[in-house]
Scaffold this motif. Structure first.
Motif, PDB file in Angstrom:
ATOM      1  N   UNK A 227       0.855  -1.196   0.000  1.00  0.00           N
ATOM      2  CA  UNK A 227       0.000   0.000   0.000  1.00  0.00           C
ATOM      3  C   UNK A 227       0.892   1.249   0.000  1.00  0.00           C
ATOM      4  N   UNK A 228       1.882   1.247   0.903  1.00  0.00           N
ATOM      5  CA  UNK A 228       2.748   2.428   1.014  1.00  0.00           C
ATOM      6  C   UNK A 228       3.643   2.581  -0.211  1.00  0.00           C
ATOM      7  N   UNK A 229       4.223   1.458  -0.684  1.00  0.00           N
ATOM      8  CA  UNK A 229       5.153   1.542  -1.824  1.00  0.00           C
ATOM      9  C   UNK A 229       4.410   2.011  -3.079  1.00  0.00           C
ATOM     10  N   UNK A 230       3.162   1.533  -3.260  1.00  0.00           N
ATOM     11  CA  UNK A 230       2.372   1.966  -4.423  1.00  0.00           C
ATOM     12  C   UNK A 230       2.108   3.472  -4.377  1.00  0.00           C
ATOM     13  N   UNK A 231       2.051   4.006  -3.162  1.00  0.00           N
ATOM     14  CA  UNK A 231       1.791   5.443  -3.014  1.00  0.00           C
ATOM     15  C   UNK A 231       3.083   6.262  -3.012  1.00  0.00           C
ATOM     16  N   UNK A 232       4.225   5.590  -3.217  1.00  0.00           N
ATOM     17  CA  UNK A 232       5.471   6.338  -3.374  1.00  0.00           C
ATOM     18  C   UNK A 232       6.366   6.383  -2.148  1.00  0.00           C
ATOM     19  N   UNK A 233       6.001   5.635  -1.092  1.00  0.00           N
ATOM     20  CA  UNK A 233       6.840   5.596   0.109  1.00  0.00           C
ATOM     21  C   UNK A 233       7.669   4.310   0.084  1.00  0.00           C
ATOM     22  N   UNK A 234       8.980   4.420   0.204  1.00  0.00           N
ATOM     23  CA  UNK A 234       9.826   3.227   0.302  1.00  0.00           C
ATOM     24  C   UNK A 234       9.564   2.553   1.649  1.00  0.00           C
ATOM     25  N   UNK A 235       9.697   1.224   1.674  1.00  0.00           N
ATOM     26  CA  UNK A 235       9.396   0.494   2.915  1.00  0.00           C
ATOM     27  C   UNK A 235      10.544  -0.454   3.238  1.00  0.00           C
ATOM     28  N   UNK A 236      10.926  -0.489   4.498  1.00  0.00           N
ATOM     29  CA  UNK A 236      11.917  -1.449   4.978  1.00  0.00           C
ATOM     30  C   UNK A 236      11.246  -2.321   6.034  1.00  0.00           C
ATOM     31  N   UNK A 237      11.322  -3.650   5.850  1.00  0.00           N
ATOM     32  CA  UNK A 237      10.764  -4.584   6.835  1.00  0.00           C
ATOM     33  C   UNK A 237      11.937  -5.249   7.538  1.00  0.00           C
ATOM     34  N   UNK A 238      12.047  -5.053   8.848  1.00  0.00           N
ATOM     35  CA  UNK A 238      13.157  -5.683   9.571  1.00  0.00           C
ATOM     36  C   UNK A 238      12.771  -5.929  11.029  1.00  0.00           C
ATOM     37  N   UNK A 239      13.755  -6.347  11.828  1.00  0.00           N
ATOM     38  CA  UNK A 239      13.492  -6.690  13.231  1.00  0.00           C
ATOM     39  C   UNK A 239      13.628  -5.467  14.131  1.00  0.00           C
ATOM     40  N   UNK A 240      12.872  -5.475  15.208  1.00  0.00           N
ATOM     41  CA  UNK A 240      12.947  -4.360  16.169  1.00  0.00           C
ATOM     42  C   UNK A 240      14.372  -4.205  16.698  1.00  0.00           C
ATOM     43  N   UNK A 241      15.068  -5.319  16.874  1.00  0.00           N
ATOM     44  CA  UNK A 241      16.436  -5.245  17.395  1.00  0.00           C
ATOM     45  C   UNK A 241      17.396  -4.587  16.397  1.00  0.00           C
ATOM     46  N   UNK A 242      16.968  -4.450  15.135  1.00  0.00           N
ATOM     47  CA  UNK A 242      17.845  -3.846  14.119  1.00  0.00           C
ATOM     48  C   UNK A 242      17.441  -2.421  13.778  1.00  0.00           C
ATOM     49  N   UNK A 243      16.560  -1.824  14.607  1.00  0.00           N
ATOM     50  CA  UNK A 243      16.024  -0.504  14.224  1.00  0.00           C
ATOM     51  C   UNK A 243      17.113   0.568  14.115  1.00  0.00           C
ATOM     52  N   UNK A 244      18.109   0.525  14.995  1.00  0.00           N
ATOM     53  CA  UNK A 244      19.149   1.572  14.922  1.00  0.00           C
ATOM     54  C   UNK A 244      19.915   1.455  13.606  1.00  0.00           C
ATOM     55  N   UNK A 245      20.282   0.210  13.239  1.00  0.00           N
ATOM     56  CA  UNK A 245      20.992   0.001  11.964  1.00  0.00           C
ATOM     57  C   UNK A 245      20.107   0.425  10.798  1.00  0.00           C
ATOM     58  N   UNK A 246      18.830   0.080  10.877  1.00  0.00           N
ATOM     59  CA  UNK A 246      17.897   0.428   9.792  1.00  0.00           C
ATOM     60  C   UNK A 246      17.846   1.944   9.605  1.00  0.00           C
TER      61      UNK A 246
END
Ligand code: GLU
Length: 268
Positions: A227-246
């Motif tokens: 939904x978000x990518x179709x509307x032009x927003x890039x999306x990253x799916x990852x783990x909560x423990x990796x949020x700082x790296x993300x």
């Protein structure tokens, strides 16, 4: 601004981060300060950050002497009412270390479909961000019906990303990335990047989360990400423990390319 790669997250102006119940409640309530550290780092470099956080029901459960997530809507709503208050307190307590103020925003998917509620919510979000406040969004569980059980806020996060025209949406869970089949199954391969509109033939995403309190699984992440990518927003799916790296633009998770030709920002 269109962000075409993970490294672009470092320069993104507006980022929505979504965290699920199991990552920040119960035995993981202690994970809130690390999540806040990562959000504060991005906020500190000038990015506007919106957090979409589930966890009201799970945080409220012990106060209602419940060992398991309630199944009836009224008890879920009661638990959410108790838990939301405590959840925001925990976030604010942690944000105080950085002198960042949180704003609580409770929405339903229905609010985002109603033009006047939507424009009110949009105006309020814009003002909060202009004031450098960190909005923390959850479903308004007292008036939610099916939304309270739907996707552990993944869809709400994509609608919020559209509402604020975010550059990037980061969907966090307990798995580091999306896999071609549930990651415990043999032959599951990590998916690095999904191009806009790729129907992903042969890929099976699980529909449930790994824990007892969360309700979103990989398929809910993928629907929300699309939904978000179709509307032009890039999306990253990852783990909560990796949020700082993300949020530092490191090479983690699964990256959904934003559509190069978003058809405006329509409601799904
Ligand atoms: N608004 C709900 C909560 O914060 C969403 C999560 C769910 O239904 O599991 O608990």
């Amino acid at each position: 601004m269109s962000v075409s790669d993970r490294s672009g997250i470092l320069g993104a102006a507006r980022i929505v981060v979504k965290v699920g119940s199991s990552s920040i409640s119960g035995e993981n309530a202690g994970a809130i300060p690390a999540l806040v550290d990562a959000l504060a780092e991005a906020h500190g470099r000038g990015a506007e950050i919106v957090l979409v956080s589930s966890g009201a029901i799970a945080t409220g459960m012990p106060y209602l002497n419940l060992d398991e997530r309630p199944t009836d809507l009224a008890t879920q709503q009661a638990a959410a009412s108790v838990g939301q208050n405590l959840l925001i307190f925990r976030y604010q307590d942690s944000l105080d270390r950085y002198d960042i103020v949180a704003g609580q925003v409770l929405l339903t998917a229905g609010d985002l479909e109603n033009p006047s509620h939507r424009s009110n919510a949009q105006r309020a979000m814009e003002r909060l961000l202009a004031l450098r406040i960190l909005p923390i969004v959850n479903e308004n569980d007292t008036v939610a019906t099916h939304e309270i059980r739907f996707g552990d806020n993944d869809r709400l996060a994509s609608l919020v990303a559209m509402l604020v025209a975010a550059d990037v949406l980061v969907l966090l869970s307990d798995v580091d990335a999306l896999y071609t089949k549930p990651p415990h199954l043999p032959g599951a391969e990590r998916i690095d990047r999904i191009t806009a509109g790729d129907p992903l033939p042969g890929v099976e995403f699980g529909s449930t989360g790994a824990s007892g309190v969360g309700t979103g699984g990989a398929s809910s992440k993928v629907s929300a990400a699309r939904i978000a990518a179709d509307a032009g927003t890039a999306v990253l799916v990852t783990a909560t423990t990796l949020v700082a790296a993300a949020l530092r633009g490191e090479h983690v998770g699964t990256w959904f390319e934003p559509s190069p030709s978003p058809t405006g920002r329509p409601l799904p």
